[in-house]
Write a protein that holds these residues in place. Structure first.
Motif, PDB file in Angstrom:
ATOM      1  N   UNK A 153     -27.409  51.262 -15.301  1.00 30.67           N
ATOM      2  CA  UNK A 153     -26.578  51.114 -15.065  1.00 30.67           C
ATOM      3  C   UNK A 153     -25.509  51.790 -15.853  1.00 30.67           C
ATOM      4  N   UNK A 154     -24.500  51.861 -15.322  1.00 30.55           N
ATOM      5  CA  UNK A 154     -23.149  53.235 -15.491  1.00 30.55           C
ATOM      6  C   UNK A 154     -22.670  53.932 -17.117  1.00 30.55           C
ATOM      7  N   UNK A 155     -23.405  52.610 -18.129  1.00 29.31           N
ATOM      8  CA  UNK A 155     -23.302  52.934 -19.445  1.00 29.31           C
ATOM      9  C   UNK A 155     -24.105  54.248 -19.664  1.00 29.31           C
ATOM     10  N   UNK A 156     -23.438  54.328 -20.443  1.00 27.89           N
ATOM     11  CA  UNK A 156     -24.247  56.279 -20.882  1.00 27.89           C
ATOM     12  C   UNK A 156     -24.781  55.694 -22.462  1.00 27.89           C
ATOM     13  N   UNK A 157     -26.177  56.431 -23.368  1.00 27.54           N
ATOM     14  CA  UNK A 157     -26.418  55.702 -24.529  1.00 27.54           C
ATOM     15  C   UNK A 157     -25.698  56.467 -24.976  1.00 27.54           C
ATOM     16  N   UNK A 158     -24.937  57.260 -25.260  1.00 25.96           N
ATOM     17  CA  UNK A 158     -24.323  58.132 -25.956  1.00 25.96           C
ATOM     18  C   UNK A 158     -23.264  57.492 -26.344  1.00 25.96           C
ATOM     19  N   UNK A 159     -22.513  56.592 -25.830  1.00 24.00           N
ATOM     20  CA  UNK A 159     -21.092  56.323 -26.045  1.00 24.00           C
ATOM     21  C   UNK A 159     -21.373  54.963 -26.862  1.00 24.00           C
ATOM     22  N   UNK A 160     -22.187  54.371 -27.240  1.00 21.87           N
ATOM     23  CA  UNK A 160     -22.657  53.579 -28.039  1.00 21.87           C
ATOM     24  C   UNK A 160     -22.922  53.782 -29.598  1.00 21.87           C
ATOM     25  N   UNK A 161     -22.920  53.185 -30.364  1.00 22.91           N
ATOM     26  CA  UNK A 161     -23.215  52.685 -31.583  1.00 22.91           C
ATOM     27  C   UNK A 161     -24.062  53.523 -32.097  1.00 22.91           C
ATOM     28  N   UNK A 162     -24.822  53.665 -33.016  1.00 19.27           N
ATOM     29  CA  UNK A 162     -25.728  54.276 -33.403  1.00 19.27           C
ATOM     30  C   UNK A 162     -27.263  53.380 -33.245  1.00 19.27           C
ATOM     31  N   UNK A 163     -26.293  52.074 -34.314  1.00 14.48           N
ATOM     32  CA  UNK A 163     -27.802  50.923 -34.912  1.00 14.48           C
ATOM     33  C   UNK A 163     -27.241  50.249 -33.051  1.00 14.48           C
ATOM     34  N   UNK A 164     -26.990  50.280 -32.186  1.00 11.98           N
ATOM     35  CA  UNK A 164     -26.822  49.768 -30.401  1.00 11.98           C
ATOM     36  C   UNK A 164     -28.055  50.582 -30.400  1.00 11.98           C
ATOM     37  N   UNK A 165     -27.650  52.660 -29.881  1.00 12.38           N
ATOM     38  CA  UNK A 165     -29.239  53.232 -29.497  1.00 12.38           C
ATOM     39  C   UNK A 165     -29.902  52.933 -29.561  1.00 12.38           C
ATOM     40  N   UNK A 166     -30.381  52.170 -31.195  1.00 16.66           N
ATOM     41  CA  UNK A 166     -31.740  51.982 -32.178  1.00 16.66           C
ATOM     42  C   UNK A 166     -32.458  50.433 -31.696  1.00 16.66           C
ATOM     43  N   UNK A 167     -31.669  50.257 -30.560  1.00 17.42           N
ATOM     44  CA  UNK A 167     -31.452  48.650 -30.417  1.00 17.42           C
ATOM     45  C   UNK A 167     -32.279  49.209 -29.130  1.00 17.42           C
TER      46      UNK A 167
END
Length: 460
Positions: A363-377
Motif C-alpha cells: 500500500x501507499x501508506x507510510x508506516x512513519x505517518x501513523x501514530x506510534x501505537x499503530x506502528x507497534x501494532x
C-alpha cells in the motif's frame, strides 16, 4: 425344529507362497477362519493361535444373544494371546490375523468379524455377503468414491484397516443372523474373492456337496491366478444330523496343534504351460505337495504390498499437507514491507523450509505517518478475517495517516494581543462627565479540527 450343519474345510498354500498363513476350523457349533499376516513366519503363528483359542466355543448350550458375548470374549482372549506371543518373541511385532467366525445354536447364527476374510450365505439361489470388509478400498466404496466393480481391481484392495494384532482396540463386528434349512454358508480368505467374482462364487455354491464345493472354489481361485493362500469352509444347514467330527486345516493343522477330522479332498489344477492336469498325491508326473513347498521365485508380492502401504500413507500425509497449506493461503494479515504498509496472504508462522506467507499487496501508506501505537501494532501484524477485511484495515490506516498529516501541517493560531488598560484619568478642576471607554474584546483563537491527541501524539 433344531437344525444342524453338514460342513467341509480345505486350505491350499497357493501357486506362489511357500508357507500357508491361513487357518480354519469347522465343527458342529462353530465355523471359523483366520488369515495371518506378518514376516518371519509370524502369519502362521497368528492365525493358528487365533483359531486355537476361538475353537473352544464349539460346544452346545450357548444360544441366542449369549453367542455374541461368547464370541466377543473369545476374540478378546485370542487378541491377548497374540500380545503374549509378541512379548515372547519381539521379531513377531507387527503380526496379525483376520477373524471370521459363525457360531451355530440350531436356530440362529452369531457372527464375529475382523479384517478382510469373508462370510457368505446362499439362500434360494442368491448369494449374500454377511461380513463387511475392513479395508481401505471398502471405505472408498462406502463413501461412494468407487464402485464395487472398481474395488475388485483396485491396486490397494488388500490394504487392511482392522485386524487382530494384540492391540487393545482390536474389536470385531458382532451380529446375530437368522438361519433356515437349505442355507449354504461360506467362509473364505481373501485369496478367493480377490480373484474370483461373486457371480462365479455363486455358480460354484449352487451345486454339489460341501466337500466338492470347497475343492471347486479353490481350483477356480488358483486357475484365476491367485498368488495368495486360499482357504474355504462350506456348511449346509440341514434338518438331518450332519458329521460330528471337527476339521482343522491350514497353519493350525500344519503346526501340529491339532488334527483334522476327514481327510482333505485332493485338488486338481491346470497350470499355465502344462499339457494336462496334475493331481496331488502322486497321480501325475509331479507331486502337487512338492510343487507347493518347493523353492519359488523371489517373493516380490510382500514388498510390493509394503510399498503400496507406504505409498498410501505418503499420499494421505501429502493430502493432509496440501489441505493445510491451502487453508493457510485463505488467511490474510496486515503488516509492514520496509517503509510501507502491506497486506500479506498466509499465516504469520514459521516452519523450517516452508514459507507460509507472502506479500499480496503493498500500500501507499507510510508506516512513519501513523501514530506510534499503530506502528507497534503493525510490527506484530494485524490479523484479518479475509481479504476484504484486510483492505478495510488498510483504509482505516490511510484515514488515520491523512488526518495526522493534516493536523501536523496546520499551524497553531496565536491569540491577538490584548491592548493595555487605560490609566485612570485625572479629574479636571472643573467637574466634567467622562464616558468610560469600552474595552476591546479579546478574539477567540480558531483551530483546525484534528484527531484526539492520543491518536497522533506519537508523531509530535
Amino acid at each position: 425344529m433344531t437344525l444342524s450343519l453338514d460342513y467341509a474345510a480345505l486350505s491350499d498354500v497357493g501357486r506362489v507362497r511357500r508357507n500357508n498363513e491361513d487357518s480354519a476350523y469347522a465343527g458342529p457349533n462353530l465355523l471359523l477362519l483366520a488369515d495371518g499376516m506378518g514376516g518371519a513366519a509370524a502369519g502362521e503363528v497368528a492365525s493358528s493361535a487365533a483359531v486355537q483359542v476361538i475353537r473352544r466355543l464349539d460346544k452346545p448350550g450357548i444360544s441366542g444373544q449369549d453367542m455374541i458375548e461368547a464370541l466377543a470374549g473369545a476374540v478378546h482372549r485370542a487378541n491377548e494371546r497374540l500380545s503374549e506371543l509378541v512379548e515372547e518373541d519381539p521379531e513377531r511385532e507387527g503380526m496379525g490375523s483376520t477373524v471370521t467366525a459363525l457360531m451355530f445354536d440350531g436356530q440362529h447364527l452369531g457372527m464375529a468379524h475382523l479384517g478382510d476374510s469373508r462370510a457368505y450365505r446362499m439362500r434360494d439361489g442368491r448369494l449374500y455377503q454377511l461380513s463387511h470388509d475392513h479395508t481401505f478400498v471398502q471405505s472408498l466404496v462406502d463413501e461412494g468414491r468407487i464402485s464395487r466393480e472398481e474395488a475388485f481391481t483396485h491396486p490397494h484392495r488388500n490394504l487392511i484397516l482392522r485386524v487382530l494384532d494384540g492391540r487393545p482396540d482390536s474389536d470385531p463386528d458382532l451380529e446375530v443372523l437368522d438361519v433356515q434349512a437349505g442355507d449354504r454358508l461360506l467362509l473364505c480368505s481373501d485369496g478367493l474373492p480377490d480373484y474370483v467374482t461373486d457371480d462365479i462364487i455363486a455358480t460354484s455354491m449352487a451345486e454339489g456337496t460341501p466337500d466338492s464345493v470347497v475343492v471347486d472354489l479353490i481350483t477356480r481361485a488358483l486357475e484365476a491366478g491367485s498368488n495368495d493362500n486360499v482357504t474355504c469352509v462350506v456348511a449346509d444347514v440341514v434338518e438331518t444330523a450332519g458329521p460330528t467330527a471337527p476339521q482343522l486345516v491350514g497353519a493350525a493343522a500344519e503346526l501340529g496343534q491339532g488334527g483334522t477330522g476327514r481327510p482333505e479332498p485332493t485338488i486338481e489344477v491346470r497350470r499355465a504351460g502344462e499339457g494336462g492336469a496334475h493331481a496331488a498325491g502322486g497321480a501325475g508326473e509331479e507331486d502337487l505337495e512338492h510343487l507347493r513347498y518347493a523353492p519359488q521365485p523371489p517373493r516380490r508380492f510382500r514388498w510390493l504390498r509394503r510399498l503400496a502401504l507406504l505409498v498410501v500413507i505418503v499420499a494421505l500425509i501429502g493430502g493432509a499437507g496440501r489441505f493445510a497449506y491451502s487453508w493457510t493461503q485463505q488467511q490474510y494479515f496486515v503488516g509492514t514491507d520496509g517503509d510501507n504498509v502491506a497486506i500479506f496472504q498466509g499465516v504469520d508462522e514459521e516452519i523450517p523450509g516452508i514459507n507460509l506467507s507472502h506479500i499480496y499487496e503493498v500500500q501507499s501508506v507510510l508506516v512513519e505517518q501513523l501514530p506510534r501505537f499503530r506502528q507497534d501494532a503493525l510490527d506484530q501484524n494485524i490479523q484479518a478475517d479475509n481479504l476484504t477485511d484486510a483492505r478495510n484495515i488498510v483504509k482505516e490506516l490511510q484515514t488515520i495517516a491523512a488526518e495526522c498529516a493534516k493536523a501536523d501541517a496546520t499551524p497553531t493560531p496565536k491569540p491577538t494581543p490584548t491592548p493595555p488598560r487605560p490609566s485612570t484619568p485625572v479629574k479636571p478642576t472643573t467637574p466634567t462627565t467622562v464616558k468610560p471607554s469600552t474595552p476591546t474584546p479579546t478574539p477567540t483563537p480558531t483551530t483546525t479540527p484534528s484527531l484526539p491527541s492520543e491518536d497522533c501524539g506519537g508523531l509530535r
